[in-house]
Design an enzyme around this catalytic site. Structure first.
Site, PDB file in Angstrom:
ATOM      1  N   GLU A  48      14.909   0.660 -46.762  1.00  0.00           N
ATOM      2  CA  GLU A  48      14.134  -0.138 -45.808  1.00  0.00           C
ATOM      3  C   GLU A  48      13.557   0.770 -44.721  1.00  0.00           C
ATOM      4  OE1 GLU A  48      17.244  -2.225 -43.067  1.00  0.00           O
ATOM      5  OE2 GLU A  48      18.158  -1.884 -45.025  1.00  0.00           O
ATOM      6  N   SER A  92      25.682   4.872 -35.281  1.00  0.00           N
ATOM      7  CA  SER A  92      24.376   5.468 -35.549  1.00  0.00           C
ATOM      8  C   SER A  92      24.350   5.908 -37.010  1.00  0.00           C
ATOM      9  CB  SER A  92      24.122   6.622 -34.599  1.00  0.00           C
ATOM     10  OG  SER A  92      25.110   7.584 -34.792  1.00  0.00           O
ATOM     11  N   LEU A  93      23.325   6.606 -37.388  1.00  0.00           N
ATOM     12  CA  LEU A  93      23.165   6.986 -38.794  1.00  0.00           C
ATOM     13  C   LEU A  93      23.075   8.497 -38.927  1.00  0.00           C
ATOM     14  CD1 LEU A  93      20.349   4.485 -39.827  1.00  0.00           C
ATOM     15  CD2 LEU A  93      22.681   4.474 -40.696  1.00  0.00           C
ATOM     16  N   ARG A 147      23.062  -1.343 -27.656  1.00  0.00           N
ATOM     17  CA  ARG A 147      24.070  -0.552 -28.355  1.00  0.00           C
ATOM     18  C   ARG A 147      24.999   0.175 -27.385  1.00  0.00           C
ATOM     19  NH1 ARG A 147      23.169   4.307 -32.591  1.00  0.00           N
ATOM     20  NH2 ARG A 147      22.876   5.517 -30.716  1.00  0.00           N
ATOM     21  N   LYS A 181      12.855   2.522 -41.166  1.00  0.00           N
ATOM     22  CA  LYS A 181      13.661   2.770 -39.966  1.00  0.00           C
ATOM     23  C   LYS A 181      12.758   2.550 -38.753  1.00  0.00           C
ATOM     24  CE  LYS A 181      16.832   6.029 -37.872  1.00  0.00           C
ATOM     25  NZ  LYS A 181      16.263   6.031 -36.518  1.00  0.00           N
ATOM     26  N   GLU A 224      16.503  -4.356 -34.402  1.00  0.00           N
ATOM     27  CA  GLU A 224      15.749  -3.503 -33.490  1.00  0.00           C
ATOM     28  C   GLU A 224      14.745  -4.320 -32.677  1.00  0.00           C
ATOM     29  OE1 GLU A 224      17.090  -0.602 -34.142  1.00  0.00           O
ATOM     30  OE2 GLU A 224      15.803   0.908 -33.235  1.00  0.00           O
ATOM     31  N   ASP A 251      11.421   2.342 -35.005  1.00  0.00           N
ATOM     32  CA  ASP A 251      11.629   3.137 -33.800  1.00  0.00           C
ATOM     33  C   ASP A 251      11.612   2.225 -32.577  1.00  0.00           C
ATOM     34  OD1 ASP A 251      12.080   5.351 -32.358  1.00  0.00           O
ATOM     35  OD2 ASP A 251      10.057   6.185 -32.526  1.00  0.00           O
ATOM     36  N   TYR A 296      18.411  -6.287 -39.379  1.00  0.00           N
ATOM     37  CA  TYR A 296      18.717  -5.471 -40.559  1.00  0.00           C
ATOM     38  C   TYR A 296      20.200  -5.321 -40.865  1.00  0.00           C
ATOM     39  CZ  TYR A 296      18.788  -1.923 -36.820  1.00  0.00           C
ATOM     40  OH  TYR A 296      19.011  -1.239 -35.660  1.00  0.00           O
ATOM     41  N   ALA A 354       0.833  -1.208   0.000  1.00  0.00           N
ATOM     42  CA  ALA A 354       0.000   0.000   0.000  1.00  0.00           C
ATOM     43  C   ALA A 354       0.869   1.261   0.000  1.00  0.00           C
ATOM     44  CB  ALA A 354      -0.911  -0.005   1.214  1.00  0.00           C
ATOM     45  N   CYS A 401      23.543  37.313 -16.245  1.00  0.00           N
ATOM     46  CA  CYS A 401      23.238  35.888 -16.112  1.00  0.00           C
ATOM     47  C   CYS A 401      22.136  35.698 -15.067  1.00  0.00           C
ATOM     48  CB  CYS A 401      24.500  35.138 -15.700  1.00  0.00           C
ATOM     49  SG  CYS A 401      24.189  33.428 -15.262  1.00  0.00           S
ATOM     50  N   CYS A 433      24.037  33.720 -11.936  1.00  0.00           N
ATOM     51  CA  CYS A 433      25.105  34.297 -11.103  1.00  0.00           C
ATOM     52  C   CYS A 433      25.195  35.812 -11.245  1.00  0.00           C
ATOM     53  CB  CYS A 433      26.446  33.661 -11.440  1.00  0.00           C
ATOM     54  SG  CYS A 433      27.100  34.198 -13.019  1.00  0.00           S
ATOM     55  N   CYS A 454      27.377  33.870 -20.446  1.00  0.00           N
ATOM     56  CA  CYS A 454      27.623  34.402 -19.120  1.00  0.00           C
ATOM     57  C   CYS A 454      29.134  34.463 -18.933  1.00  0.00           C
ATOM     58  CB  CYS A 454      26.995  33.456 -18.090  1.00  0.00           C
ATOM     59  SG  CYS A 454      27.689  33.618 -16.456  1.00  0.00           S
ATOM     60  N   LYS A 468      14.496  10.910 -42.591  1.00  0.00           N
ATOM     61  CA  LYS A 468      13.506  11.010 -41.516  1.00  0.00           C
ATOM     62  C   LYS A 468      12.197  11.600 -42.019  1.00  0.00           C
ATOM     63  CE  LYS A 468      15.748   9.944 -37.589  1.00  0.00           C
ATOM     64  NZ  LYS A 468      15.898  10.967 -36.596  1.00  0.00           N
ATOM     65  N   CYS A 521      30.021  30.814 -11.771  1.00  0.00           N
ATOM     66  CA  CYS A 521      28.611  30.614 -12.119  1.00  0.00           C
ATOM     67  C   CYS A 521      28.181  29.187 -11.770  1.00  0.00           C
ATOM     68  CB  CYS A 521      28.395  30.888 -13.602  1.00  0.00           C
ATOM     69  SG  CYS A 521      26.690  30.612 -14.113  1.00  0.00           S
TER      70      CYS A 521
HETATM   71  S1  IVH Z   1      21.398   0.272 -39.941  1.00  0.00           S
HETATM   72  C1  IVH Z   1      25.847   1.152 -39.427  1.00  0.00           C
HETATM   73  N1  IVH Z   1      18.854  -0.106 -40.413  1.00  0.00           N
HETATM   74  O1  IVH Z   1      18.504   3.671 -36.207  1.00  0.00           O
HETATM   75  C2  IVH Z   1      24.396   1.294 -39.629  1.00  0.00           C
HETATM   76  N2  IVH Z   1      19.459   1.038 -38.417  1.00  0.00           N
HETATM   77  O2  IVH Z   1      19.462   6.377 -35.947  1.00  0.00           O
HETATM   78  C3  IVH Z   1      23.622   0.589 -38.604  1.00  0.00           C
HETATM   79  N3  IVH Z   1      17.559   1.647 -36.995  1.00  0.00           N
HETATM   80  O3  IVH Z   1      21.313   2.841 -34.314  1.00  0.00           O
HETATM   81  C4  IVH Z   1      22.210   0.893 -38.550  1.00  0.00           C
HETATM   82  N4  IVH Z   1      15.994   0.798 -38.277  1.00  0.00           N
HETATM   83  O4  IVH Z   1      19.121   1.505 -33.954  1.00  0.00           O
HETATM   84  C5  IVH Z   1      19.761   0.414 -39.581  1.00  0.00           C
HETATM   85  N5  IVH Z   1      16.646  -0.546 -40.919  1.00  0.00           N
HETATM   86  C6  IVH Z   1      17.540  -0.035 -40.106  1.00  0.00           C
HETATM   87  C7  IVH Z   1      17.178   0.592 -38.894  1.00  0.00           C
HETATM   88  C8  IVH Z   1      18.174   1.123 -38.082  1.00  0.00           C
HETATM   89  C9  IVH Z   1      16.250   1.425 -37.144  1.00  0.00           C
HETATM   90  C10 IVH Z   1      18.156   2.362 -35.856  1.00  0.00           C
HETATM   91  C11 IVH Z   1      19.411   1.755 -35.279  1.00  0.00           C
HETATM   92  C12 IVH Z   1      20.445   2.839 -35.387  1.00  0.00           C
HETATM   93  C13 IVH Z   1      19.584   4.058 -35.410  1.00  0.00           C
HETATM   94  C14 IVH Z   1      20.286   5.262 -35.998  1.00  0.00           C
END
Ligand code: IVH
Length: 693
Positions: free
Chosen positions: A124, A90-91, A147, A126, A183, A128, A235, A42, A417, A420, A435, A323, A441
């Site tokens: 392909e 990352s991309l 990751r 992307k 993913e 989420d 992927y 509770a 600022c 400060c 500042c 995107k 600060c």
């Molecule tokens: S390829 C070296 N393919 O997007 C390239 N990433 O914003 C490796 N993600 O860290 C990534 N769908 O987590 C790839 N079809 C897809 C994806 C993908 C989602 C994510 C992934 C990456 C992030 C980058």
């Protein structure tokens, strides 16, 4: 809505939020890990509901690590860390057809491919969700890792084993070592169902499928994860002991043959029109998909071209994300606050009437800087269009002028600022007001500390923003050295951490352990942690690679005060370091107070000497090389990337320290200087011969 909460200021809410979070985390820990609940169900529910109420009132306090976003506790010592055999990157992003065209042009230029020649790209969705790497040895799933920072992630094997569309064993043609990457996500339908159940049981509901997937994957108790509707799309590949494909397209085929699901559609495109047609098709499909996507991803199809293209900083040159446009909504500006960042920059933030933008409640949005407020003519009381894209901070796009009422005044940007009270100045050519309070600060000091312990820096788990703020207020941590003295101080304290509200024996011990663990750090992370202006992750790495260790860097920066001297010339010969960055670096290292702090840190922390990551055995490892003139067989960018991959340092100006000058056609002054200094000069062919061996 609770009447008492209604009176909370943001500061008070934050403070209570932190307190409740710690109480709940401690309760979770004792319940889930020790199986010894310390408070009644509770009581637990009361705390939890209070936390939920605060978050409803102040939606910005809902961070992914809030107890409302995860059930159960993180493991006592955190998940085990595992290093990635191949970094998980990352991309880069594009947001328009023009930017997409620029991406393709960059790829062509780098590879020196003529316009008439085709470059194939796969396209392909992307997804989420959360990226994850699955390692198979002899076809058996050995471990699964998040990751993390791209180089090291968390061991989530037990949880991943509960995901039914991840095969635990792969049969048929499979290399001995195989890493499949993809993913982890939650379907919209599963998410709605999960939230219904959660609500019925009086438990927390998740803000969106991604948060729900994250909370479910970070469970200590995999029995809970097993109850969550998680899925996986493959992927990409990580380490593979034998080649399995020559194209990205074939990688997709293999991944499916091994029994993984893939997001669809996947297409092969060779003309920008095909790519845009694909993008438009997926845009149309998006609302009907049962999983969330935030764009599409394009990858150069030919793997040998991928290899030539390589990486820049944290993203491959051979892939990019396209995107979807940001989602927008209209809200009202209740107030404009000024935040002071780590380097003293004043950022105006609009406090908004909470509004849902793309499934997330937004109540703050950045106004960027004083010029932007003036340009957009934003005034308190205005109706404004707010937009949010992916993980980016929400922004105020424009004012709905028709709805402005008489009497709304232009916003007077502060001349001092707000924290400060030091004077604020704007340097020539800069948009930001800063500042001048520097070391006095408190806002800057706190932000610097947050940066110091952040994920890509010292990465101290358990020392989050809220705790840093509290400890700073109390005088417990005033500078980085205090972090490493914390346990020592705590032992002699009349009010040790474990006795404080929201803390316990275990949570205090966890924090000290995390600090202890952080006492060994790589040199590049260390430089990044210092938070020097204009010195981000990539520049920190270049500095680490050039100077190798802290004493050398410190000594060189002191010498570099003489702009005529060799030390200064060395510094600005490093890629991306021009006179402005050099000034910030030198300024930082000669500052007396900073020197004291560095001396202090050195007493507690072991900073590893920088090791060139790969190819220690290559013929040009650690050599300083310079390219000059026009190369004929590859572009300058590719030559440079290749040399760096083989462990060389590519410099811009010839000095006695240069090992090779590679002279292409029409080489000029650098070639002349090399000859004068007796530096070895190679033709392009000789160079290619050297790196072939
Ligand atoms: S390829 C070296 N393919 O997007 C390239 N990433 O914003 C490796 N993600 O860290 C990534 N769908 O987590 C790839 N079809 C897809 C994806 C993908 C989602 C994510 C992934 C990456 C992030 C980058």
């Amino acid at each position: 809505m609770s009447d008492t909460l209604f009176d909370f200021t943001l500061e008070e809410a934050k403070s209570r939020h932190g307190e409740l979070s710690r109480i709940i985390e401690r309760a979770n820990e004792s319940y889930y890990q020790k199986d010894q609940p310390e408070i009644s169900d509770a009581q637990y529910d009361n705390y939890f509901q209070e936390l939920q109420k605060i978050e409803k009132e102040f939606p910005d306090l809902v961070t992914p690590d809030s107890p409302t976003q995860k059930v159960g506790a993180a493991p006592s010592k955190g998940f085990k860390k595992i290093k990635h055999a191949v970094p998980m990157l990352s991309l880069g992003n594009v947001f328009s057809e023009d930017e997409l065209e620029d991406f393709i042009t960059r790829v062509r230029k780098f590879l020196r491919v003529e316009k008439a020649e085709k470059i194939e790209l796969t396209a392909e969705p992307k997804i989420d969700g959360l990226s994850c790497s699955l390692r198979y040895e002899g076809g058996e799933l050995i471990y699964a890792v998040t990751r993390g920072d791209g180089y090291e992630g968390e061991d989530i094997t037990q949880n991943v084993k509960t995901i039914s569309d991840i095969p635990q064993k792969i049969t048929g043609q499979v290399p001995d070592i195989l890493e499949v990457r993809g993913e982890v996500y939650m379907r919209r339908s599963g998410f709605i169902e999960l939230n219904k159940n959660q609500e019925a049981q009086g438990k927390q509901v998740f803000a969106n499928p991604r948060n729900a997937a994250a909370g479910s994957l970070r469970q200590l108790d995999s029995k809970i994860t097993a109850l969550r509707p998680l899925h996986f799309f493959g992927y990409a590949l990580g380490e593979v002991s034998a080649p399995v494909a020559q194209t990205q397209w074939e990688i997709h085929q293999r991944i499916k043959e091994w029994g993984f699901s893939e997001a669809s559609p996947v297409a092969l495109c060779s003309h920008i029109d095909d790519i845009m047609a694909y993008y438009n098709e997926v845009t149309q499909l998006r609302p009907d998909l049962d999983y969330e996507i935030d764009g599409v991803v394009y990858k150069v199809n030919d793997l040998s071209l991928q290899e030539r293209l390589g990486f820049v900083s944290r993203a491959p040159r051979w892939a990019t994300a396209h995107k979807f446009p940001a989602e927008k909504a209209v809200s009202i500006i209740k107030d404009i606050d000024i935040q002071v960042g780590r380097t003293g920059v004043l950022t105006p933030v609009a406090r908004l009437e909470p509004v849902t933008v793309g499934g997330v409640v937004v109540s703050n949005a950045t106004l960027h800087n004083a010029d932007e407020i003036e340009r957009k003519d934003v005034r308190i009381g205005d109706h404004v269009v707010v937009q949010r894209a992916g993980d980016v901070i929400p922004q105020v796009v424009e004012v709905v002028k028709e709805r402005r009422q008489a009497g709304f005044q232009p916003f007077p940007f502060p001349q001092t600022c707000p924290v400060c009270e030091s004077k604020v100045i704007r340097e020539e050519g800069e948009v930001a007001w800063r500042c001048t309070g520097g070391l006095v600060c408190s806002a800057q000091a706190v932000e610097r500390l947050k940066h110091f312990v952040s994920r890509l820096a010292f990465d101290i788990e358990g020392l989050g923003a809220k705790i840093i703020e509290d400890f700073w207020q109390e005088g417990l941590i005033k500078n980085p050295v205090d972090i490493f003295r914390l346990e020592e101080k705590d032992k002699n304290s009349l009010t040790p951490l474990r006795a404080r509200s929201g803390w316990g024996e275990q949570s205090a011990r966890n924090l000290f352990q995390a600090i202890e663990k952080s006492k060994t750090i790589s040199f590049n992370r260390f430089i990044y942690a210092l938070g020097i202006r204009q010195v981000g992750e990539a520049t920190a790495k270049r500095l680490a690679s050039f100077y190798k260790d802290l004493p050398t860097l410190r000594g060189s920066m002191v010498q570099a005060q003489d702009p005529e001297g060799e030390a200064y010339q060395d510094l600005i010969s490093i890629e991306d370091i021009g006179p402005a960055v050099a000034d910030d670096l030198i300024g930082f290292f000669v500052e007396e107070h900073n020197q004291e702090i560095l001396d202090g840190i050195e007493k507690y922390v072991h900073i590893e000497t920088y090791e060139q990551p790969q190819n220690a055995g290559s013929p040009i490892s650690k050599k300083v090389v310079i390219f000059t003139g026009t190369l004929e067989q590859m572009t300058r960018a590719e030559a440079k990337a290749k040399a760096e991959n083989l462990g060389a340092k590519v410099s811009g100006s010839v000095s006695k320290k240069t090992d090779y000058v590679i002279a292409g056609k029409d080489a000029g002054s650098k070639l002349k200087k090399a000859k004068e200094l007796g530096v070895k000069v190679l033709s392009e062919d000789e160079w290619l011969e050297l790196i072939r061996t």
